[in-house]
Write an enzyme that holds these catalytic residues in place. Structure first.
Site, PDB file in Angstrom:
ATOM      1  CB  SER A  40      -0.963  -0.038   1.192  1.00  0.00           C
ATOM      2  OG  SER A  40      -1.969   0.930   1.061  1.00  0.00           O
TER       3      SER A  40
ATOM      4  CG  HIS B 195      -5.439  -2.716   0.142  1.00  0.00           C
ATOM      5  ND1 HIS B 195      -4.733  -2.278  -0.950  1.00  0.00           N
ATOM      6  CD2 HIS B 195      -4.920  -2.045   1.210  1.00  0.00           C
ATOM      7  CE1 HIS B 195      -3.847  -1.378  -0.572  1.00  0.00           C
ATOM      8  NE2 HIS B 195      -3.931  -1.222   0.740  1.00  0.00           N
TER       9      HIS B 195
END
Length: 378
Positions: free
Chosen positions: A219, A363
């Site tokens: 990320s 994610h």
């Protein structure tokens, strides 16, 4: 979901023409590795410094020193030695310290290593005592495959909040925030600087092969890893996991569900330099795009990974950047990404110097991702 993603990739149009990574600022084509290294690469690196991540006021500080935080300890059923090290430095605004945790396999020769830029609370996700084993940092699996596993918490370098750049490493080396320029370094550049200081420590360790070190981030950490690998050529492998906007995702690709430059600068105004804010809802004005960030890693190894449910990161845009960066590796007689069709989930592309996979799921940095990174590094 998969069918929609594939159709999106096939039909997505660029909002503006993507800059050609192999056309120099003077309009001349770049056709050799020598021209890339002497002309085009410095141009691209300068664009990212001046327009996106900002300039560091210092690289390796003269005050840098390493001090043990704890005594070395046998770990992982006696298969590795754990080291806890303070990476310390000082500047006009005071002192700073990065707490590094390293698990080094016992081996007859120096071992390769992965450095994780950990953007999650270190107590749970690094856990020096391995009381809570977390797949975000799978030490046991890394050691079993012959890799040293190193991690540091990015907040040790610079807290992930917007305080006007007075805390963390910004406050150490630029104590007067009023002196900041439009291209002064943001927090992502500071975190990347921290990873480079870890490499400084690695170079003092005979048990680690300094020529075979990979930097990994997820990320916001993935954005950081890309900038670190692009700006510090000592890293042999750079891994971007679900990095999205400001990382691997192509800005000019029309992906309405993904994060934009305007949105990321509004929510995280401290991540990038002030100049980057000029390009919110104005991507066409950018003199670069993210495929050029990946290209800066050539001819070393790069890996980009996405997750099937992570539309916010713009998976097709992450993949497309790999495709567009590949011609730079060809200048060196090497293959970049092998395969130009967006792959189905869990079918890694690893034949060239750029690896890519789309993992089924959300994610996250999962054990599946790490296993593919180790496969690629092997």
């Amino acid at each position: 979901m998969l069918r929609c993603a594939l159709l999106l990739f096939a039909s997505a149009a660029c909002a503006a023409e993507v800059p050609d990574v192999l056309t120099a600022a003077n309009g001349q084509p770049v056709t050799t590795s020598e021209a890339w290294e002497k002309v085009r690469r410095p141009e691209v690196l300068e664009l990212f410094k001046s327009q996106v991540f900002g300039r560091n006021p210092v690289e390796r500080p003269a005050t840098l020193r390493f001090e043990p935080l704890e005594a070395d300890k046998e770990m992982v059923d006696g298969k590795a030695v754990r080291k806890r090290v303070g990476i310390c430095y000082a500047g006009p605004g005071g002192e700073g310290r990065i707490a590094l945790t390293a698990f080094i396999p016992k081996a007859a020769k120096p071992v390769p290593a992965f450095v994780l830029i950990c953007n999650r609370t270190s107590a749970k996700n690094i856990d020096p005592e391995r009381l809570e084993k977390n797949p975000f940092f799978p030490v046991e699996e890394l050691v079993a495959r012959g890799y040293a596993a190193l991690a540091f918490y990015n907040g040790d370098v610079d807290p992930d909040d917007f305080d006007g750049f007075t805390n963390g490493v910004h406050g150490v080396f630029q104590p007067d925030p009023k002196a900041r320029a439009a291209d002064s370094w943001g927090t992502i550049a500071a975190w990347a600087w921290g990873a480079s200081r870890v490499m400084d420590w690695i170079e003092t360790q005979p048990a680690i092969d300094r020529a075979r070190v990979g930097v990994v981030g997820h990320s916001r950490g993935g954005k950081t890893a890309l900038w670190c690998g692009a700006s510090d050529t000592r890293f042999a492998l750079t891994i971007s996991n679900d990095s999205g906007c400001g990382g691997a995702k192509l800005n000019r690709m029309d992906l309405p569900k993904s994060e934009s430059i305007a949105r990321i600068n509004k929510v995280f105004p401290h991540w990038f330099c002030a100049n980057y804010k000029k390009y919110g809802d104005n991507e066409a004005a950018l003199p670069l795009d993210q495929h050029m960030l990946i290209a800066l890693i050539a001819p070393r190894l790069a890996y980009v990974a996405s997750a099937s449910l992570d539309d916010w990161a713009g998976q097709p845009g992450e993949f497309r950047s790999c495709v567009l960066a590949s011609p730079v590796w060809q200048l060196y007689g090497r293959k970049g990404l092998v395969g130009d069709a967006f792959p189905a989930p869990d079918t890694p592309l690893q034949e060239g110097c750029i690896g890519y996979h789309l993992r089924t799921g959300k994610h996250d940095l999962a054990l599946y991702d790490w296993q593919r990174y180790m496969d690629f590094a092997d």
